[in-house]
Write a protein that holds these residues in place. Sequence first.
Motif, PDB file in Angstrom:
ATOM      1  N   ALA A   1     -68.552  37.088  -3.052  1.00  0.00           N
ATOM      2  CA  ALA A   1     -67.899  38.333  -2.636  1.00  0.00           C
ATOM      3  C   ALA A   1     -68.748  39.077  -1.618  1.00  0.00           C
ATOM      4  N   ALA A   2     -70.053  39.166  -1.882  1.00  0.00           N
ATOM      5  CA  ALA A   2     -70.939  39.879  -0.958  1.00  0.00           C
ATOM      6  C   ALA A   2     -71.017  39.166   0.385  1.00  0.00           C
ATOM      7  N   ARG A   3     -71.112  37.824   0.377  1.00  0.00           N
ATOM      8  CA  ARG A   3     -71.204  37.105   1.645  1.00  0.00           C
ATOM      9  C   ARG A   3     -69.942  37.249   2.469  1.00  0.00           C
TER      10      ARG A   3
ATOM     11  N   ASP B   1     -79.401  44.435   4.256  1.00  0.00           N
ATOM     12  CA  ASP B   1     -80.051  45.581   3.611  1.00  0.00           C
ATOM     13  C   ASP B   1     -81.197  45.117   2.713  1.00  0.00           C
ATOM     14  N   ASP B   2     -82.023  44.194   3.258  1.00  0.00           N
ATOM     15  CA  ASP B   2     -83.203  43.672   2.574  1.00  0.00           C
ATOM     16  C   ASP B   2     -82.859  42.864   1.323  1.00  0.00           C
TER      17      ASP B   2
ATOM     18  N   SER C   1     -78.586  49.476  -8.383  1.00  0.00           N
ATOM     19  CA  SER C   1     -77.892  50.709  -8.742  1.00  0.00           C
ATOM     20  C   SER C   1     -76.422  50.609  -8.346  1.00  0.00           C
ATOM     21  N   ALA C   2     -75.593  51.465  -8.949  1.00  0.00           N
ATOM     22  CA  ALA C   2     -74.160  51.429  -8.668  1.00  0.00           C
ATOM     23  C   ALA C   2     -73.866  51.744  -7.207  1.00  0.00           C
ATOM     24  N   SER C   3     -74.613  52.687  -6.629  1.00  0.00           N
ATOM     25  CA  SER C   3     -74.377  53.035  -5.222  1.00  0.00           C
ATOM     26  C   SER C   3     -74.796  51.887  -4.304  1.00  0.00           C
ATOM     27  N   ARG C   4     -75.887  51.185  -4.645  1.00  0.00           N
ATOM     28  CA  ARG C   4     -76.324  50.059  -3.808  1.00  0.00           C
ATOM     29  C   ARG C   4     -75.338  48.899  -3.922  1.00  0.00           C
ATOM     30  N   ARG C   5     -74.770  48.671  -5.111  1.00  0.00           N
ATOM     31  CA  ARG C   5     -73.754  47.628  -5.245  1.00  0.00           C
ATOM     32  C   ARG C   5     -72.563  47.923  -4.333  1.00  0.00           C
ATOM     33  N   ALA C   6     -72.120  49.174  -4.325  1.00  0.00           N
ATOM     34  CA  ALA C   6     -70.987  49.543  -3.472  1.00  0.00           C
ATOM     35  C   ALA C   6     -71.329  49.364  -2.003  1.00  0.00           C
ATOM     36  N   GLN C   7     -72.570  49.694  -1.648  1.00  0.00           N
ATOM     37  CA  GLN C   7     -72.996  49.548  -0.255  1.00  0.00           C
ATOM     38  C   GLN C   7     -73.045  48.081   0.156  1.00  0.00           C
TER      39      GLN C   7
END
Length: 687
Positions: free
Chosen positions: A137-139, A422-423, A441-447
């Motif tokens: 999903a991220a890729r 993002d590293d 973190s939840a915000s980093r997952r969304a990002q």
Amino acid sequence: MTTPVDLEQLGRRFLSAQMRFSSLQGQAHELGTQKSKLSRDISLAKARIELAPQVTEVFNYLQEKAHAKAVGEFEALLTAFVDDVVPEAGSIRLELGTERGAPALDIRLDNNGDLEDILDGNGGGLTNVVVTGLTYAARSRTSTRPVVVLDEPDCWLKASRVPAFTNVIAEVANPRVLPDGTLYHGCQTLMISHNDLSLMSEGAHIHAVQLDMEIESFADRIGAEVRYVGAPTERAYVVFVPGRGKSRDVVEVRYRDDSAPLSPDSEEDALRAGYPYVESLEGGRAWASTDDVGVRWVEAENLRRHVKTRIELSSGLNVLSGDINGGKSTLFITAFRAMAYGESDDTMIRHGADEFVVRLGLENEVVLEMVRQRKGSPKVLFRRYDSAAEFKAGKPTHQGPQEKKGSAPKFITEVLRINRVDDLDIQLRSQKMPVFLLNESASRRAQLLSVGKESGLLQELIEKHRQSLRTDRDNIKRDEVDLNQVSCKLRALAPLSGISALVDIMQALQVDAENAQATLRATRELVARMGPLQSRVSFLAGHEEGLRTDIAVPAIQDTTALKLLINRLESNQGKALLPMPGALPALPKLHDTTALFDLMRKLKRCTMYSSAVGVVPAVPQVPELKNPLDLKSLVEKLERQAASVKTLEAGATTLVKEEKQADTDLHSLMDSLGVCPVCNKPFEEVH
């Protein structure tokens, strides 16, 4: 008697009154415009406040739609992974919220209505399944190369679940034609597994790392010959030495002193450790065309356990299996990280070798190469070949050292397209990082998943709408006060409309007065001119009779003949001044002057000779002779000094030649090294 009126003074006073009236009119117009604007702003603000509940409902509806759009695809993908592998576990629920105004994504397991934490509330098998789905999903949300490397993602799964797990990955990885006729290219996946190969899906290309215990057999396998170096002992280094020119590649056995104690490292006994090679077992697929995006092959030379190993890859899912510590991660993880991120050190060089080499074959016959030397400069060198012909000839299209530690040159990254986001390493999933995204973190997952942007935008719009309502309420209070003040000023200026008619009348009277004054001024000027004319009238009246007598008009004669005569006289004036022919002087007779010229030239020479006679001095006397011995010694001394000068000049010429040769050798050394061996920086150009 009528009192005279100063019309100019009255005009100035009237002009001043006009200017004041115009100023008041301008103020009244500006106040009217301000009143209209205030009334409009107050009406719009009250209308927005009245419509606020309906607007809030619209925003809530849009936010729900945006949430479903943002996370619905991920929920379906992750739930499909879980349903196919662990169907009894439940479904995946993604909760999109905000943290400090930014989108935040929580990932939960819905177990029959009860939400559970996936990382802490469930076993490793389920975690592996979810993490694998998150990786794809991220890729998919990036512009990187469609390739993912998974290092033992099935390590915590039961053997019975491995086929389903592999089948799910194959569905994502393998290209296929969809029911609507479009081609799904898939995401090429290189997967390392320790499970039984018989459990793998039919959709996987199965490879296995094998060990050849016989060095002669291994050398034949890779098309090389064996060379033994040194006196035979019980232990030796075994390294790969590439052939130069037309010579063959060599597997070199470098014997070692066996008196030193053995270390736990198996490479201390390389002759009995075996030599890895990759064997394709089943499921191989041919590439549809040369421009299909994908990694065609991976090759390693003197990289850790690998002497020389090459693996031919297929599009879609490739599974690599083999014994523990057999070099699987080296081929898929270490090699890719070295090429993509420039991650390497000397410990990666096989024992006894001078360097290691990693190569990747890409679409359109592009070959990427990385070399790390144990000694020498540059320490790390990257090359890119844009065709098979260039690679075969050893002439790279691009070549350059590592610019800084832990990086690859741009000419590598622009075609390989394996990058951290993002590293975070999304594509090269190491076994040592098994909880991808779940520990973020939840915000980093969304990002990282690029979700929640629409919802976050709506949140910003909702907040701006709330601020707008608060501003409208404040503005209504302020604008109503201003509107009241403006209305009061306009009421005070209301009589201006009546004064406007009076101003028009005054302007008309002023024009009439100015016209009358102009008529009076013209009359006065006429009267002033009539005074002097009165005497002339009286004079003319006394001589009226004499003036009535007719005046004789002179007769006009034809002057044509006179004009012709004058013209003839003018044309003959120059001729009349010429002398008569009898008075002309006689012309001289010319003679040959050559003899006279020769005579004058001789006289000139004689004159110079006679003048020089008085200047020439008497005959000089014979010089007195002296003893020449002193002069001889001086000449000999000069000759010795001249010989010394010649010797010095010869030495200087030799020094100049040696300096030029040293400068040439220095430039050759700098060209061969490329960078400073001490600081590993490129040499500055020396002129």
